[in-house]
Design an enzyme around this catalytic site. Structure first.
Site, PDB file in Angstrom:
ATOM      1  N   LYS A 183      37.063  17.492 -40.606  1.00  0.00           N
ATOM      2  CA  LYS A 183      37.329  16.511 -39.545  1.00  0.00           C
ATOM      3  C   LYS A 183      36.059  15.714 -39.260  1.00  0.00           C
ATOM      4  O   LYS A 183      35.126  16.203 -38.636  1.00  0.00           O
ATOM      5  CB  LYS A 183      37.793  17.201 -38.261  1.00  0.00           C
ATOM      6  N   GLY A 193      27.050  18.558 -33.643  1.00  0.00           N
ATOM      7  CA  GLY A 193      27.444  17.642 -32.571  1.00  0.00           C
ATOM      8  C   GLY A 193      26.819  18.061 -31.261  1.00  0.00           C
ATOM      9  O   GLY A 193      25.709  18.609 -31.250  1.00  0.00           O
ATOM     10  N   SER A 194      27.544  17.831 -30.172  1.00  0.00           N
ATOM     11  CA  SER A 194      26.938  18.043 -28.855  1.00  0.00           C
ATOM     12  C   SER A 194      26.920  19.519 -28.461  1.00  0.00           C
ATOM     13  O   SER A 194      27.698  20.330 -28.971  1.00  0.00           O
ATOM     14  CB  SER A 194      27.718  17.251 -27.804  1.00  0.00           C
ATOM     15  N   GLY A 253      29.875  22.381 -28.951  1.00  0.00           N
ATOM     16  CA  GLY A 253      29.472  23.611 -29.641  1.00  0.00           C
ATOM     17  C   GLY A 253      29.820  24.836 -28.818  1.00  0.00           C
ATOM     18  O   GLY A 253      30.375  25.812 -29.315  1.00  0.00           O
ATOM     19  N   GLU A 298      25.229  23.265 -35.012  1.00  0.00           N
ATOM     20  CA  GLU A 298      23.981  22.488 -34.941  1.00  0.00           C
ATOM     21  C   GLU A 298      24.145  21.486 -33.813  1.00  0.00           C
ATOM     22  O   GLU A 298      25.036  20.644 -33.853  1.00  0.00           O
ATOM     23  CB  GLU A 298      23.713  21.759 -36.259  1.00  0.00           C
ATOM     24  N   CYS A 324      19.290  14.215 -34.418  1.00  0.00           N
ATOM     25  CA  CYS A 324      18.972  15.359 -33.560  1.00  0.00           C
ATOM     26  C   CYS A 324      17.562  15.847 -33.837  1.00  0.00           C
ATOM     27  O   CYS A 324      16.993  16.586 -33.047  1.00  0.00           O
ATOM     28  CB  CYS A 324      19.999  16.464 -33.699  1.00  0.00           C
ATOM     29  N   GLU A 347      18.380  15.162 -23.959  1.00  0.00           N
ATOM     30  CA  GLU A 347      18.541  14.428 -25.213  1.00  0.00           C
ATOM     31  C   GLU A 347      19.222  13.097 -24.929  1.00  0.00           C
ATOM     32  O   GLU A 347      20.276  13.049 -24.308  1.00  0.00           O
ATOM     33  CB  GLU A 347      19.390  15.234 -26.203  1.00  0.00           C
TER      34      GLU A 347
HETATM   35  C1  UN1 Z   1      17.105  14.544 -40.793  1.00  0.00           C
HETATM   36  O1  UN1 Z   1      16.346  14.383 -39.848  1.00  0.00           O
HETATM   37  O2  UN1 Z   1      16.799  14.250 -41.945  1.00  0.00           O
HETATM   38  O3  UN1 Z   1      22.334  15.336 -36.660  1.00  0.00           O
HETATM   39  C2  UN1 Z   1      18.434  15.158 -40.645  1.00  0.00           C
HETATM   40  C3  UN1 Z   1      21.154  15.284 -37.009  1.00  0.00           C
HETATM   41  C4  UN1 Z   1      20.644  16.385 -37.876  1.00  0.00           C
HETATM   42  C5  UN1 Z   1      20.239  15.919 -39.209  1.00  0.00           C
HETATM   43  C6  UN1 Z   1      18.871  15.347 -39.242  1.00  0.00           C
HETATM   44  N1  UN1 Z   1      21.627  17.414 -38.005  1.00  0.00           N
HETATM   45  O4  UN1 Z   1      20.458  14.357 -36.671  1.00  0.00           O
END
Ligand code: UN1
Length: 479
Positions: A170, A223-224, A228, A245, A279, A378
């Site tokens: 998804k 995602g957020s 999560g 993540e 992120c 963030e």
């Molecule tokens: C990167 O900095 O090369 O969602 C990857 C994001 C991370 C991936 C960053 N999971 O920004």
């Protein structure tokens, strides 16, 4: 109209959604199907049915298919990079590099499929052998964000398939184009019907079905934090394996002994490239007082030379913000920073160009205190702040004072401070004289605290999440 891929068939959704170019909102990239809950359940069912045959298909079949996907992505990197940049807004150079990265990831996991090993050990009981092997987890739900429309799907889908799982994917609502293009390549790669399924649709519908289903054994999500946490709570009911993540508020420490060119380069790339929508982006510069004023003036100079504009124009260095909601959020944080008493030293205003898009000049705050919201929350945009500190010790303390712990950086020429920082920063990734964002594809990725949950993504460590371990005991009988 682009359809979903369920059980090897392209099927229309119950509704559809327009994909809009954030560099030019008059440009409609395409119309994409949106599945309802019943279609999501159908995809989960076919994935469950297809999994056993895929697991038994053997490592060569899986390696060949993934290698083909990797080759095609590499050979079409400009075409698919253009699509990616058109729908997401990162620059064409960034979009093309991301597609190439996805291609390399598929090739990496093609080879990893061949390397799946195990252990054979003697038992503590005579004439008994013990074998420890890895098996696929089963059906894996993959839920991805809009900021890396190709690379994040690749680094979840490739290991899932390599180790013999079936997939229900998804993608984020804002970037169905790259997801559909990837699904189309996978569809032609020799992977049997039902092993890989694309289900575009709302998180509250498709994501919710994946989270609730007892037939989904594992979910890999980026995602957020809120989503999560919801997946984790939902997953508790069916004991799902989860890899989450989430956010980051990544510090970049700059010490008095730093090479100023390197520090400014790390700061600009880390905070503002990809429009700060990573992120891993640096959003807190923690700067020792002896270099602070030189750092601030060099940052202002560099920022004034960056060209914000249409993602597909070759001179653009910073593309637009992804959509109106994100732009509103970024601008709200600029106001919050000002009202909290930080100094807006550069940018933070919308910019007009010949097309209507969500253009924002990179925002750079100075004299931010670590307690301010702009230094703690963030933002997920081209907004960063600098905080002056007296010493390395204070810098480390401020850097660690965060609910997040994804990536952290330090610019220094001191081996002592670099070594101490690597050992004592509470983050999953730490960078010395390189930007906090823009990571390699063959090594583990992930963080601590609210940034990540579950086993690491990428590199050989991906095997932990996408497989489960079996211990077999065999007694030899010789007569
Ligand atoms: C990167 O900095 O090369 O969602 C990857 C994001 C991370 C991936 C960053 N999971 O920004």
């Amino acid at each position: 109209m682009k359809h979903n891929l369920i059980g090897g068939e392209w099927l229309p959704g119950s509704t559809s959604r327009q994909n809009i170019n954030p560099s030019d909102i008059a440009d409609i990239v395409g119309e994409y199907a949106q599945a309802d809950a019943e279609q999501a359940r159908a995809a989960i069912d076919v994935a469950a049915q297809a999994q056993q045959a895929w697991r038994d298909s053997g490592i060569q079949t899986r390696a060949t298919a993934l290698d083909l996907v990797g080759s095609e992505l590499l050979s079409r990197q400009v075409e698919l990079g253009t699509l990616l940049s058109r729908e997401e807004g990162k620059t064409l150079a960034e979009g093309t590099a991301e597609v190439a990265r996805a291609g390399h990831i598929f090739k990496f996991f093609a080879a990893e499929a061949l390397r799946t090993g195990g252990e054979k050990l003697p038992s503590v009981r005579p004439l008994v052998d013990v074998e420890v092997t890895r098996e696929p987890v089963g059906v894996v739900g993959i839920i991805t964000p809009w900021n890396f429309p190709m690379a994040i799907p690749a680094w979840k889908i490739a290991p899932a398939l390599a180790y013999g799982n079936s997939v229900v994917f998804k993608p984020a609502d804002l970037v169905p184009g790259s997801a559909w293009a990837l699904a189309e390549v996978l569809h032609r790669s020799g992977i049997p019907p039902g092993v890989f399924n694309l289900v575009m649709g709302r998180g509250s519908i498709v994501g919710n079905e994946l989270g609730a289903s007892s037939k989904v054994d594992a979910i890999s999500f980026t995602g957020s934090v809120d989503t999560g946490r919801r997946l984790l709570e939902q997953g508790a009911r069916t004991f799902k394996k989860l890899q989450l993540e989430m956010g980051g508020k990544n510090p970049l420490v700059i010490l008095d002994d730093a090479d100023l060119d390197v520090a400014v380069d790390c700061a600009i790339q880390g905070a503002y490239f990809s429009t700060g929508q990573r992120c891993t982006a640096s959003s807190r510069f923690i700067v020792q007082k002896g270099i602070y004023s030189r750092f601030v003036s060099r940052m202002k100079e560099s920022l004034s030379q960056l060209r914000v504009g249409h993602a597909l124009e070759p001179q653009t260095q910073i593309g637009p913000v992804v959509d109106e909601d994100q732009l509103t959020q970024d601008l709200a944080y600029v106001e919050i920073g000002k009202s909290e008493g930080a100094t807006l030293a550069y940018g933070g205003t919308t910019v007009s160009r010949s097309t209507r898009g969500y253009f924002l000049s990179p925002a750079f705050f100075t004299d931010a205190s670590p307690a301010m919201r702009i230094a703690r929350e963030e933002i997920f945009g081209p907004v960063a702040c600098a905080t002056p500190v007296d010493s390395y010790e204070e810098a480390l303390e401020v850097a660690n004072d965060s609910e997040f712990g994804l990536s952290a950086g330090i610019c220094t020429t001191s081996l002592k401070h670099a070594t101490h920082f690597k050992r004592n920063i509470r983050s999953g990734m730490v960078m010395v004289n390189v930007p906090t964002a823009g990571v390699d594809y063959h090594v583990p990725f992930g963080g601590t605290k609210a940034s990540s949950f579950g086993p690491r993504e990428q590199g050989t460590h991906a095997v932990e999440f996408f497989t489960t371990v079996k211990t077999a005991y065999t007694k030899a009988i010789f007569e």
